[in-house]
Structures are given as C-alpha cells and as structure tokens.
Design a protein around this motif. Structure first.
Motif, short mmCIF file in Angstrom:
data_model
loop_
_atom_site.label_atom_id
_atom_site.label_comp_id
_atom_site.label_asym_id
_atom_site.label_seq_id
_atom_site.Cartn_x
_atom_site.Cartn_y
_atom_site.Cartn_z
N LYS A 93 0.81 -1.21 0.00
CA LYS A 93 0.00 0.00 0.00
C LYS A 93 0.85 1.27 0.00
N VAL A 121 -1.41 17.00 3.42
CA VAL A 121 -1.31 15.66 2.84
C VAL A 121 0.14 15.19 2.89
N SER A 124 1.41 14.07 6.19
CA SER A 124 0.87 12.80 6.68
C SER A 124 1.43 11.59 5.94
N ASP A 316 -11.86 19.88 0.61
CA ASP A 316 -12.65 18.64 0.67
C ASP A 316 -12.25 17.68 -0.45
N LYS A 319 -9.05 16.00 0.58
CA LYS A 319 -9.37 15.02 1.64
C LYS A 319 -9.99 13.77 1.03
N ASP A 320 -10.87 13.95 0.05
CA ASP A 320 -11.53 12.82 -0.59
C ASP A 320 -10.53 11.97 -1.37
N GLN A 322 -7.39 11.71 -0.69
CA GLN A 322 -6.55 11.07 0.32
C GLN A 322 -7.21 9.82 0.88
N GLU A 323 -8.54 9.83 0.94
CA GLU A 323 -9.28 8.70 1.51
C GLU A 323 -9.59 7.61 0.49
N GLN A 324 -9.23 7.85 -0.77
CA GLN A 324 -9.46 6.83 -1.78
C GLN A 324 -8.68 5.57 -1.43
N LYS A 325 -9.29 4.43 -1.65
CA LYS A 325 -8.63 3.16 -1.33
C LYS A 325 -7.37 3.00 -2.17
#
Length: 364
Positions: A93, A121, A124, A316, A319-320, A322-325
């Motif tokens: 990953k 981002v 992190s 946003d 953030k979206d 960043q949260e993608q699988k």
C-alpha cells in the motif's frame, strides 16, 4: 537473540573464568610479608564496631569483584555483537503521487488553494513518494519523485508564492488599460513572474499554451521505473481543460489518459469552479463541455473527476482523494539482522556505576 561473533564469547568467558580463579588462588596463598606487627589486637577484633566495619568492607569488596566480573562479561557479549533477525515488510500500500499542474494564469485560484491544501497531505505521508510537474506550453519537472517531505513542503511554498503573484496579476492588470493601473508595479510583477514562468512557455508563440495532453504525458513518464508494478501510481491533475494550441500537440488529453491506463496510473482530475473559469476565459470556452471532456478522460483511467464549487471546495477534494482506497501491491519481505546491544550495554553501565559508588564508599 543471537551473536554475530560467537567465538568471542566462547573464548572470552572461559579465559575470564580462568583469570578469576587464578586471582583468588593467588590471593589465598599470599602471606603477610614485612612491616611492623601490632600486638594484642584480639580485643579490638572483638569489638562490635570493628566487626560491623569489617563486614561492610568485606561486602563492598565482594560486591566490587562481582561488578567487575559482570562488567567484563557484558563487554565480552557486546564485542560478540548481539543481534536479532527481523522481517521487514515493504511495498504494501505504498504510493507514488505526482501533482500535475497546468500553470496557465486561467486557473491560478484553483492552484493556489490546491498547493496550500496539499501541505497537510504531504505531512501525513509515510513511505509514499511525492513529485510535482508544472506545465503550460512545455513541462518542467519541478520536484522529482522523492520521500524528502521537507523539500516537497518548501517547493509547495514556492508554488504558493507563484500563484499568489498570478492572482495579483489577474486581479489588478488582466484586461485593463495602462491608464487604469500602476505600471511600476506591473513591471515588477512581470519580472517576478518571468522567473517562475521560465521553462513552461518554451516555443509558446509557435505551439500555443495549456497543452494539457503533453503536460499529462510528460508527468506520466516522469515516474521512475514505470514498468515496475510494485507501487500504486497516482497523478493529481489540475486544469480547466482549455487548450490553446496553435499547432497539433504531440499528445492530446485522451491519448495521454490512454497511456496512463496502459501503465496502470490513476488520474484524479480537479476542475475549477464556473465563476473563476468565466472570469479568465471570458466565455470563449464552454464550461460544461470542457468539464465533461475532462471527466470522461479521467474516469477512463479509473480515476475520479472533481469539480470545485462552493459546496465542494478544494480542501474537501484533497481530503476525498486522500481517503481513496489504495490499490494492493505485492509485499516485499526483507529479512535483516538488527543489532541489539541495549541489554548488555545497560548491564555494563549499571555495573560500572555501582563499582564506582562502592569504591568511593571504601575510600571514605
């Protein structure tokens, strides 16, 4: 825990034991020689205070001898280099992320917000690598793929300054007459912007500007070892899809997206809001048509198309993304020996400290 050089212990400990035995044997055989004997000391030896002091001294001497032995044993083990075999799993990953920015002045507002939001981002990231390409007529590899996050943050700050200057130029000078503006500031601003624009407008007069397909394709081939599929590769692309080519580009947007798809690179596209789009383009381009074309091409790469709006701001969107699988990749298992000197080192230090304390007590 194992020893890298076990022979050091196999030889060292028996030698140490032999030396200790010999010293004690020699000590017992040593007789009093020379000096003046004191008569009638039996009375003193029977005193409680003398016996107490004698016991304390004997205890301290035995303790010091033990500390010396323990310290020598610990030192011997340290020389043998204790280690532990560990399995380290890398590659799972992990992502290579390129930020691909169309730096034509028409999307300075979007870019300004985007680079600002990306700071969090980058902070992190853990094991992911990040790079930046910027383009207009031609492409500049602004930040090669790296995991030096401090360097990336510095370059994002530089880009933020660049887009801040673009915003000032658009707001104060875009489409205005000389009599309406401060020409001194205009020339100052033009000089500052020329530093950042250099490299992105090569052959601008001949080729035009906002060559989006070429910009995306150049970014794609900036990935190191593109044929290696051990990492997930992502491109975050910002553009208004308003290409102003004066000649047929080498690569159009749809062709660049086909290349991304072929090389398993996912593109996330970010499109400006309609208000800022029309302010710059002056209704020369169809906002809906440009957005639809970009959406179709981005989604072809299995990516996601985002349109900036009041209800869905850039923060946003980032953030979206960043949260993608993150796509699964092959695990890389590395077995390596890691030195483990902590325990014997602590024992050695503690033994020496106690030895020094006991020695100081005896002297006092």
């Amino acid at each position: 825990m194992a020893l890298k050089y076990p022979l050091v212990v196999k030889i060292g400990l028996p030698v140490l034991l032999l030396v200790v035995v010999l010293l004690h044997f020699i000590k017992r055989k040593t007789k009093y020689k020379g000096g003046i004997r004191v008569a009638n000391t039996s009375y003193i030896r029977e005193l409680p205070e003398y016996k107490k002091m004698k016991n304390i001294q004997r205890f301290l001497k035995v303790g010091m001898e033990l500390c010396i032995i323990v310290a020598l044993v610990a030192a011997d083990i340290l020389m043998a280099r204790p280690y532990k075999v560990e399995k380290v799993i890398n590659g799972t990953k992990k992502r290579d992320i390129y930020l691909n920015l169309d730096v034509s002045y028409s999307i300075c507002y979007l870019n300004y917000e985007l680079v600002d939001c990306l700071r969090d981002v980058v902070k992190s990231l853990d094991g992911d690598r990040f790079g930046i390409t910027i383009y207009n007529t031609s492409t500049v590899l602004y930040v090669p793929m790296t995991d030096d996050y401090d360097f990336v943050l510095k370059k994002l700050d530089d880009l933020k300054k660049y887009f801040e200057l673009q915003k000032e130029f658009v707001e104060d000078f875009w489409g205005k007459y000389q009599s309406e503006v401060d020409m001194n500031r205009y020339y100052e601003l033009e000089k500052e912007l020329a530093y950042y624009d250099a490299g992105t407008i090569t052959n601008n007069i001949i080729k035009g500007s906002s060559l989006i397909g070429e910009g995306l394709a150049s970014c794609l081939y900036s990935f190191p070892h593109l044929e290696d599929e051990s990492r997930t590769r992502i491109i975050i692309m910002s553009t208004d899809n308003a290409e102003e080519s004066r000649d047929k580009p080498l690569v159009e947007l749809d062709e660049a997206c086909e290349l991304c798809k072929k090389n398993n690179v996912t593109v996330f596209g970010i499109f400006p809001n309609e208000k800022s789009f029309n302010v710059i383009q002056g209704y020369e381009y169809d906002y809906a048509a440009n957005a639809a074309d970009m959406r179709q091409n981005v989604e072809y790469t299995d990516g996601v198309f985002y349109k900036q709006s009041d209800t869905f701001p850039v923060s946003d969107i980032v953030k979206d993304i960043q949260e993608q699988k993150v796509m699964e990749v092959n695990e890389i298992v590395i077995t390596k020996a890691v030195d483990k000197p902590e325990i014997p080192a602590i024992i050695l230090i503690v033994a020496v400290v106690i030895l020094l304390i006991m020695g100081a007590v005896i002297l006092l």
